[in-house]
Design a protein around this motif. Structure first.
Motif, PDB file in Angstrom:
ATOM      1  N   THR A 117      31.335  45.354  69.245  1.00 36.54           N
ATOM      2  CA  THR A 117      30.836  44.071  69.624  1.00 36.54           C
ATOM      3  C   THR A 117      30.253  44.042  71.000  1.00 36.54           C
ATOM      4  O   THR A 117      30.675  45.035  71.914  1.00 36.54           O
ATOM      5  CB  THR A 117      32.104  43.190  69.393  1.00 36.54           C
ATOM      6  N   PRO A 118      29.307  43.168  71.459  1.00 33.99           N
ATOM      7  CA  PRO A 118      28.997  43.074  72.905  1.00 33.99           C
ATOM      8  C   PRO A 118      30.067  43.143  73.908  1.00 33.99           C
ATOM      9  O   PRO A 118      30.110  43.788  74.792  1.00 33.99           O
ATOM     10  CB  PRO A 118      28.192  41.931  72.856  1.00 33.99           C
ATOM     11  N   ALA A 119      31.333  42.356  73.767  1.00 36.27           N
ATOM     12  CA  ALA A 119      32.550  42.191  74.410  1.00 36.27           C
ATOM     13  C   ALA A 119      33.139  43.552  74.367  1.00 36.27           C
ATOM     14  O   ALA A 119      33.412  44.008  75.614  1.00 36.27           O
ATOM     15  CB  ALA A 119      33.351  41.325  73.920  1.00 36.27           C
ATOM     16  N   GLY A 123      33.467  45.947  77.794  1.00 37.12           N
ATOM     17  CA  GLY A 123      34.799  46.382  78.216  1.00 37.12           C
ATOM     18  C   GLY A 123      34.723  48.045  78.587  1.00 37.12           C
ATOM     19  O   GLY A 123      35.384  48.515  79.273  1.00 37.12           O
ATOM     20  N   LEU A 124      34.202  48.756  77.713  1.00 37.34           N
ATOM     21  CA  LEU A 124      34.113  50.061  77.581  1.00 37.34           C
ATOM     22  C   LEU A 124      33.353  50.546  78.787  1.00 37.34           C
ATOM     23  O   LEU A 124      33.427  51.468  79.561  1.00 37.34           O
ATOM     24  CB  LEU A 124      33.387  50.893  76.454  1.00 37.34           C
ATOM     25  N   HIS A 125      32.116  49.780  79.119  1.00 35.20           N
ATOM     26  CA  HIS A 125      31.299  50.335  80.424  1.00 35.20           C
ATOM     27  C   HIS A 125      31.815  49.902  81.903  1.00 35.20           C
ATOM     28  O   HIS A 125      31.904  50.878  82.700  1.00 35.20           O
ATOM     29  CB  HIS A 125      29.995  49.268  80.394  1.00 35.20           C
ATOM     30  N   GLY A 126      32.890  49.052  81.818  1.00 35.27           N
ATOM     31  CA  GLY A 126      33.821  48.798  82.937  1.00 35.27           C
ATOM     32  C   GLY A 126      35.323  49.445  82.935  1.00 35.27           C
ATOM     33  O   GLY A 126      35.903  49.531  83.802  1.00 35.27           O
ATOM     34  N   LEU A 147      29.433  58.462  81.276  1.00 32.21           N
ATOM     35  CA  LEU A 147      29.555  56.976  80.522  1.00 32.21           C
ATOM     36  C   LEU A 147      30.630  57.177  79.157  1.00 32.21           C
ATOM     37  O   LEU A 147      30.467  58.485  78.974  1.00 32.21           O
ATOM     38  CB  LEU A 147      28.174  56.777  79.965  1.00 32.21           C
ATOM     39  N   PRO A 148      31.258  56.471  79.064  1.00 35.33           N
ATOM     40  CA  PRO A 148      32.215  56.800  77.822  1.00 35.33           C
ATOM     41  C   PRO A 148      31.513  56.911  76.555  1.00 35.33           C
ATOM     42  O   PRO A 148      30.548  56.581  76.269  1.00 35.33           O
ATOM     43  CB  PRO A 148      32.822  55.169  77.525  1.00 35.33           C
ATOM     44  N   GLU A 149      31.882  58.027  75.768  1.00 40.36           N
ATOM     45  CA  GLU A 149      31.399  58.563  74.695  1.00 40.36           C
ATOM     46  C   GLU A 149      30.653  57.694  73.674  1.00 40.36           C
ATOM     47  O   GLU A 149      29.663  57.845  73.154  1.00 40.36           O
ATOM     48  CB  GLU A 149      32.105  59.597  73.756  1.00 40.36           C
TER      49      GLU A 149
END
Length: 244
Positions: A117-119, A123-126, A147-149
């Protein structure tokens, strides 16, 4: 730890030395590059004009009227033998980030392609502290990893003609922020409220190789307030010193 065959010290014309520490993009290699650059700055070697850290090497510009290749190569070897990455202190920059859809034209597509989901993308990016490997492409443009995988996607097939300044972007294992309006092929998922390059500041680039960056989500209203405050010189980023 050095691998067999590294480092390599190579001439770059008659006024520069390249110290190659490895042949891969790796945070530990980058830490050694930054540590060597710090050691050279502290040593204040007469005749050294400029230091340019990259993903896996350090470019040392020097005055050939004061130094020759053998001189600067020997000094680099001495400094390499004494660097201690674990003892370094570095800056952790707390970077406000807004992922509002108006500022994130590729967020929905990234979510679709990653089956998140966009959320969840936000969340992963941060969720990690990013390491600034190097500056390049544009003045002050930070190549940041890792960057997270799940978010690792290739660049756009057709680059945009114009990317707005301060856009947060991702491509492959990296994230970045565009300091200036320019063409660009990375996927845009948000924006920051502060300029990353200002020729009137010293230094003009906000970030430097070896920094850590933590993206901290803010809602659109707060983002707009921060943008106005940064433009007026009434706000400062939160920056702390941490162990490497």
């Amino acid at each position: 730890m050095e691998r067999s065959g590294w480092p390599r010290l190579l001439p770059q014309g008659d006024a520069a030395l390249v110290v190659e520490l490895d042949d891969r993009i790796d945070r530990a290699v980058s830490e050694r590059v930054t540590a060597l650059a710090d050691a050279m700055r502290r040593a204040a070697v007469p005749g050294v004009v400029e230091l340019v850290p990259t993903f896996r090497s350090l470019l040392v510009h020097y005055d050939p009227l004061m130094l020759d290749f053998a001189d600067i190569a020997g000094r680099a070897r001495e400094l390499l033998a004494g660097i201690a990455v674990a003892e370094r202190r570095l800056r952790l920059v707390h970077m406000p980030a807004c992922y509002d859809e108006e500022l994130a034209p590729d967020l929905a597509e990234v979510a679709e392609r990653t089956k998140l989901t966009p959320a969840e993308v936000v969340g992963l990016h941060g969720s990690v502290d990013y390491h600034v490997y190097m500056l390049g492409f544009l003045p002050g443009y930070p190549y940041m990893g890792d960057l997270p995988e799940p978010l690792r996607l290739p660049r756009l097939t057709t680059p945009r003609v114009r990317v707005p300044p301060r856009s947060i972007a991702i491509a492959n294992a990296m994230t970045a922020v565009y300091p200036l309006e320019s063409p660009g092929g990375w996927r845009l998922i948000g924006a920051v409220p502060i300029d990353l390059f200002d020729i009137g500041q010293e230094p003009p680039a906000l970030l430097a190789p070896g920094d850590r960056v933590r993206f901290e989500r803010v809602e659109r209203a707060r983002f707009d307030d921060l943008r106005a405050a940064f433009m007026a010189g009434a706000a400062k980023l939160a920056v702390e010193e941490v162990a490497a």
